[in-house]
Design a protein around this motif. Structure first.
Motif, PDB file in Angstrom:
ATOM      1  N   SER A  36      39.787  22.462  61.386  1.00 26.20           N
ATOM      2  CA  SER A  36      38.801  23.020  60.453  1.00 26.20           C
ATOM      3  C   SER A  36      38.060  24.210  61.030  1.00 26.20           C
ATOM      4  O   SER A  36      37.442  24.982  60.286  1.00 26.20           O
ATOM      5  N   GLN A  37      38.103  24.377  62.360  1.00 26.51           N
ATOM      6  CA  GLN A  37      37.394  25.484  63.003  1.00 26.51           C
ATOM      7  C   GLN A  37      38.262  26.731  63.182  1.00 26.51           C
ATOM      8  O   GLN A  37      37.761  27.785  63.565  1.00 26.51           O
ATOM      9  N   LEU A  38      39.553  26.620  62.924  1.00 24.34           N
ATOM     10  CA  LEU A  38      40.434  27.776  63.123  1.00 24.34           C
ATOM     11  C   LEU A  38      40.077  28.966  62.225  1.00 24.34           C
ATOM     12  O   LEU A  38      40.192  30.113  62.666  1.00 24.34           O
ATOM     13  N   PRO A  39      39.629  28.753  60.981  1.00 28.91           N
ATOM     14  CA  PRO A  39      39.237  29.922  60.177  1.00 28.91           C
ATOM     15  C   PRO A  39      38.081  30.713  60.787  1.00 28.91           C
ATOM     16  O   PRO A  39      38.101  31.946  60.795  1.00 28.91           O
ATOM     17  N   ILE A  40      37.081  30.017  61.321  1.00 25.53           N
ATOM     18  CA  ILE A  40      35.950  30.750  61.889  1.00 25.53           C
ATOM     19  C   ILE A  40      36.335  31.405  63.213  1.00 25.53           C
ATOM     20  O   ILE A  40      35.834  32.487  63.554  1.00 25.53           O
ATOM     21  N   VAL A  41      37.266  30.773  63.962  1.00 27.39           N
ATOM     22  CA  VAL A  41      37.772  31.413  65.184  1.00 27.39           C
ATOM     23  C   VAL A  41      38.458  32.726  64.826  1.00 27.39           C
ATOM     24  O   VAL A  41      38.230  33.759  65.460  1.00 27.39           O
ATOM     25  N   THR A  42      39.292  32.690  63.795  1.00 31.76           N
ATOM     26  CA  THR A  42      40.009  33.891  63.366  1.00 31.76           C
ATOM     27  C   THR A  42      39.039  34.952  62.855  1.00 31.76           C
ATOM     28  O   THR A  42      39.157  36.132  63.188  1.00 31.76           O
ATOM     29  N   ASN A  49      31.839  38.165  69.974  1.00 30.87           N
ATOM     30  CA  ASN A  49      33.111  37.911  70.641  1.00 30.87           C
ATOM     31  C   ASN A  49      33.033  36.734  71.599  1.00 30.87           C
ATOM     32  O   ASN A  49      34.005  35.991  71.763  1.00 30.87           O
ATOM     33  N   TYR A  50      31.876  36.557  72.235  1.00 30.65           N
ATOM     34  CA  TYR A  50      31.728  35.386  73.109  1.00 30.65           C
ATOM     35  C   TYR A  50      31.871  34.099  72.296  1.00 30.65           C
ATOM     36  O   TYR A  50      32.535  33.145  72.726  1.00 30.65           O
ATOM     37  N   ALA A  56      37.198  28.949  70.302  1.00 36.28           N
ATOM     38  CA  ALA A  56      38.640  28.810  70.514  1.00 36.28           C
ATOM     39  C   ALA A  56      38.930  27.869  71.682  1.00 36.28           C
ATOM     40  O   ALA A  56      39.820  27.004  71.600  1.00 36.28           O
ATOM     41  N   ARG A  57      38.185  28.011  72.768  1.00 38.82           N
ATOM     42  CA  ARG A  57      38.424  27.158  73.931  1.00 38.82           C
ATOM     43  C   ARG A  57      38.001  25.718  73.667  1.00 38.82           C
ATOM     44  O   ARG A  57      38.618  24.778  74.174  1.00 38.82           O
ATOM     45  N   THR A  58      36.953  25.543  72.875  1.00 38.83           N
ATOM     46  CA  THR A  58      36.548  24.189  72.508  1.00 38.83           C
ATOM     47  C   THR A  58      37.626  23.517  71.659  1.00 38.83           C
ATOM     48  O   THR A  58      37.977  22.348  71.881  1.00 38.83           O
ATOM     49  N   CYS A  59      38.152  24.238  70.691  1.00 36.11           N
ATOM     50  CA  CYS A  59      39.242  23.695  69.865  1.00 36.11           C
ATOM     51  C   CYS A  59      40.469  23.381  70.711  1.00 36.11           C
ATOM     52  O   CYS A  59      41.163  22.372  70.476  1.00 36.11           O
ATOM     53  N   PHE A  60      40.738  24.229  71.683  1.00 35.32           N
ATOM     54  CA  PHE A  60      41.882  24.003  72.576  1.00 35.32           C
ATOM     55  C   PHE A  60      41.745  22.676  73.314  1.00 35.32           C
ATOM     56  O   PHE A  60      42.687  21.876  73.389  1.00 35.32           O
ATOM     57  N   MET A  61      40.546  22.415  73.842  1.00 31.58           N
ATOM     58  CA  MET A  61      40.322  21.154  74.558  1.00 31.58           C
ATOM     59  C   MET A  61      40.432  19.957  73.615  1.00 31.58           C
ATOM     60  O   MET A  61      41.013  18.922  73.958  1.00 31.58           O
ATOM     61  N   LEU A  62      39.878  20.072  72.420  1.00 30.51           N
ATOM     62  CA  LEU A  62      39.958  18.977  71.456  1.00 30.51           C
ATOM     63  C   LEU A  62      41.399  18.673  71.069  1.00 30.51           C
ATOM     64  O   LEU A  62      41.791  17.512  70.923  1.00 30.51           O
ATOM     65  N   LEU A  63      42.199  19.715  70.896  1.00 28.94           N
ATOM     66  CA  LEU A  63      43.587  19.506  70.498  1.00 28.94           C
ATOM     67  C   LEU A  63      44.406  18.858  71.611  1.00 28.94           C
ATOM     68  O   LEU A  63      45.319  18.068  71.341  1.00 28.94           O
ATOM     69  N   TRP A  64      44.090  19.160  72.862  1.00 26.35           N
ATOM     70  CA  TRP A  64      44.784  18.485  73.955  1.00 26.35           C
ATOM     71  C   TRP A  64      44.368  17.026  74.042  1.00 26.35           C
ATOM     72  O   TRP A  64      45.183  16.146  74.375  1.00 26.35           O
ATOM     73  N   VAL A  93      48.668  33.863  68.697  1.00 25.80           N
ATOM     74  CA  VAL A  93      47.863  33.477  67.527  1.00 25.80           C
ATOM     75  C   VAL A  93      48.760  33.200  66.331  1.00 25.80           C
ATOM     76  O   VAL A  93      48.551  32.221  65.585  1.00 25.80           O
ATOM     77  N   LEU A  94      49.773  34.031  66.149  1.00 27.38           N
ATOM     78  CA  LEU A  94      50.701  33.818  65.040  1.00 27.38           C
ATOM     79  C   LEU A  94      51.420  32.478  65.165  1.00 27.38           C
ATOM     80  O   LEU A  94      51.526  31.711  64.193  1.00 27.38           O
ATOM     81  N   VAL A  95      51.883  32.146  66.372  1.00 28.12           N
ATOM     82  CA  VAL A  95      52.583  30.876  66.593  1.00 28.12           C
ATOM     83  C   VAL A  95      51.632  29.698  66.400  1.00 28.12           C
ATOM     84  O   VAL A  95      51.996  28.677  65.796  1.00 28.12           O
ATOM     85  N   VAL A  96      50.400  29.829  66.903  1.00 24.06           N
ATOM     86  CA  VAL A  96      49.425  28.744  66.779  1.00 24.06           C
ATOM     87  C   VAL A  96      49.123  28.444  65.316  1.00 24.06           C
ATOM     88  O   VAL A  96      49.116  27.280  64.885  1.00 24.06           O
TER      89      VAL A  96
END
Length: 616
Positions: free
Chosen positions: A147-153, A174-175, A181-189, A248-251
């Motif tokens: 659900s956070q990917l739209p705001i990351v983009t 940008n920060y 993005a890094r928070t979502c990355f950790m959650l997905l792992w 980003v395209l692959v993700v």
């Protein structure tokens, strides 16, 4: 941890929570952005329409360094605002020599992570009574991250709705883009690990397309996170740029097909919309501002840029701007140079060093051929001028072209970023290191112009510039001379030039703490002190009122405290330079310089704006 088998009640609860909780997170984020937007736009309107006001106080008058000040409890709201500014933006968490987080960024980071973790682990008790059931939180974490990917983009684009709503420019956001993005990355792992542990038939499902799509997306996400680390971005930006686009395209594509089976793909497809919208706007800008390249007007090649190597570490780009291209001081533009960059449409951001005004125009300046880049300084008006730091990759190739004084085909995308409105400030202090003058010079010229037109209440402007050698003054000497001569008597102009290079030594601490314009290897080939001895400042420049040059690095703490002591009303400090310069300015403007006691005693209310060097 063992997991309970899904009952009908568990499944119903899981589906309902996976739908509602991401929505509630979005409501919380939207409410926060609304509050920030109201605050930011309120400050903007206050700055836009603020007028100098005289208040009558009954309290005892205080005279400090010749400045007539009054102690007043009526200034308590102003003191509270300044305390907020200090705590939120001048107290910092400093990591190493080049990484700094202000307390506002720290708060947003902690609050965001806590918010997601709360929604990930609440109501995770199964129907059988097992608390923190892994089947609940491992699935919900994935839905929250998706659900956070739209705001990351959106935060990663130049034209985004968050900037529009909050008034915060994309570069300042940008920060937040990287943090989310890094928070979502950790959650997905965590989601992936939880599924491996809890799902007994995980090995058998590896052949399923939806699972392979998810694994591919996570591999791409992992690569993306690695190349987005600051050392990689700084040293091999072109690699980061290429990998970022592909990853980003692959993700997004892999994540969409992976989440489709769990009915979560509706969270991901808006990312494509935000990205496409930004690209559409940027494509329109490219066509409009570079129309001669697309056959809409005769005389193609009018946007070709003349190049000049000012020093071993700085390149100057000059090009005739389109008549309809306008910008404000402090804004930047993305330059696309197909013949220089690795990819045909690789864009690099640079601050516009020129001034979009006729303030400094003269017949001789306007008649000067646009491709003649010889002489003491370039015209910082009627043209687009960029000062480019030489690093590696793209700028290294550009340096080779500039050494031959060749022209290069340039596509301009911009302008971007905010422009500081300093009209309502009584005193403006501008601090720059090296090529950071690209930012402070146009702001300086704009202040003088607005005071001349009666549109600014500024009575004092201080221009501080730290440079390695006296020859660097040539970059802007002509503009400074004309600007100071045009300054009205009501405006006090102070120009402080600090020449940091020594004729005998260049210590390691200097290279680290000062604004490093050229690399250490380039210094060895062309030592700065050799050039400094050959060049002396012109008499016309040194005879200007308010001009003062000194050898050595500026003591920013003492300089800023001196300005605060002789200022009342509103004071603005703008800085553009290395992290070391930005840190020094932040430290100088903490308590007690702009604390409650100073404000209540009639001291100036100080606003700080920082433009630091770095890669997006």
């Amino acid at each position: 941890m063992s997991s309970s088998p899904f009952s009908d009640a568990d499944m119903a609860s899981l589906v309902e929570d996976n739908t509602q909780y991401p929505q509630q997170v979005w409501y919380t984020i939207a409410a926060f952005l609304f509050v920030v937007g109201c605050f930011q736009w309120g400050l903007f309107l206050h700055s836009k329409f603020a007028r100098r006001a005289c208040h009558k106080y009954d309290e005892e008058t205080v005279i400090t360094n010749g400045v007539h000040r009054k102690f007043s409890l009526r200034r308590i709201p102003l003191a509270v605002i300044n305390v907020y500014r200090i705590v939120a933006f001048r107290w910092t968490l400093e990591i190493g020599q080049s990484y700094t987080l202000n307390m506002a960024e720290v708060f947003v980071t902690v609050a965001y992570i806590v918010l997601l973790l709360i929604y990930a682990f609440i109501n995770t008790t199964s129907a059988e009574g097992q608390k923190l059931d892994i089947n609940f939180w491992s699935n919900r974490i994935a839905m929250l991250a998706a659900s956070q990917l739209p705001i990351v983009t959106a935060l990663g684009t130049k034209n985004n709705i968050v900037s529009l709503a909050t008034g915060i420019s994309y570069d300042k956001l940008n920060y937040t883009h990287r943090m989310i993005a890094r928070t979502c990355f950790m959650l997905l792992w965590v989601h992936g690990a939880g599924q491996i542990v809890s799902y007994p038939n995980f090995q058998e499902t590896l052949s399923q397309p939806w699972l392979r799509a998810g694994i591919t997306a996570m591999i791409a996400f992992s690569i993306l996170i690695l190349v987005s680390l600051r050392p990689v971005r700084s040293n091999i930006y072109e690699v980061f740029f290429c990998v970022h686009i592909l990853s980003v395209l692959v993700v997004l594509v892999g994540g969409y097909y992976h989440a489709k089976g769990a009915y979560g793909s509706y969270w991901i497809w808006p990312s494509f919309v935000f990205w496409a919208f930004d690209r559409f706007i940027r494509a329109i800008r490219l066509v409009v501002f570079n129309h001669s390249y697309f056959g809409f007007k005769s005389g193609t090649g009018t946007m070709d840029a003349a190049t000049e190597l000012l020093s071993e570490g700085v390149i100057r780009l000059r090009l005739c701007r389109p008549p309809h291209f306008h910008w404000s001081p402090g804004q930047s533009a993305y330059l696309i140079m197909p013949s220089v960059s690795t990819l045909p449409f690789e864009a690099h951001p640079f601050t516009i060093a020129s001034f979009d005004s006729s303030l400094l125009s003269t017949a001789s300046a306007e008649d000067r051929p646009s491709r003649d880049v010889t002489g003491p300084s370039a015209p910082f008006w009627k043209e687009l001028v960029f000062l480019v730091n030489v690093r590696g990759g793209f700028t290294k190739k550009l340096k080779e072209i500039a050494a031959r004084k060749e022209t290069v085909k340039v596509f301009v995308d911009g302008p971007y970023g905010p422009s500081p409105d300093l009209s309502s400030y009584d005193t403006s202090v501008l601090v720059a290191g090296g090529s950071g003058v690209s930012y402070t010079l146009p702001v300086f010229l704009n202040i003088i112009e607005r005071v001349r037109k009666g549109k600014s209440s500024c009575t004092r402007v201080v221009f501080i510039w730290a440079i390695r050698g006296a020859e660097y003054v040539q970059w802007i000497e002509e503009a400074l001379i004309k600007a100071v001569r045009l300054a009205p008597p009501s405006l006090t102009v102070s120009i402080r030039i600090f020449i940091t290079a020594s004729s005998t030594t260049q210590s390691k601490s200097f290279r680290e703490d000062d604004d490093s314009i050229s690399s250490s290897t380039e210094k060895k080939r062309n030592p700065g002190h050799m050039t400094a001895r050959k060049y002396s400042l012109s008499l016309s420049f040194m005879s200007l009122r308010g001009v003062r040059t000194e050898n050595g690095r500026p003591d920013l703490d003492a300089l800023l405290k001196e300005e605060v002591s002789v200022t009342s009303g509103r004071m603005s400090v703008s800085v553009c330079g290395s992290q070391a310069i930005a840190r020094a300015v932040r430290h100088a403007l903490r308590f007690p310089v702009s604390g409650p006691s100073s404000i209540l005693s009639g001291g100036p209310s100080i606003t700080l704006h920082v433009e630091s060097f770095g890669y997006a």
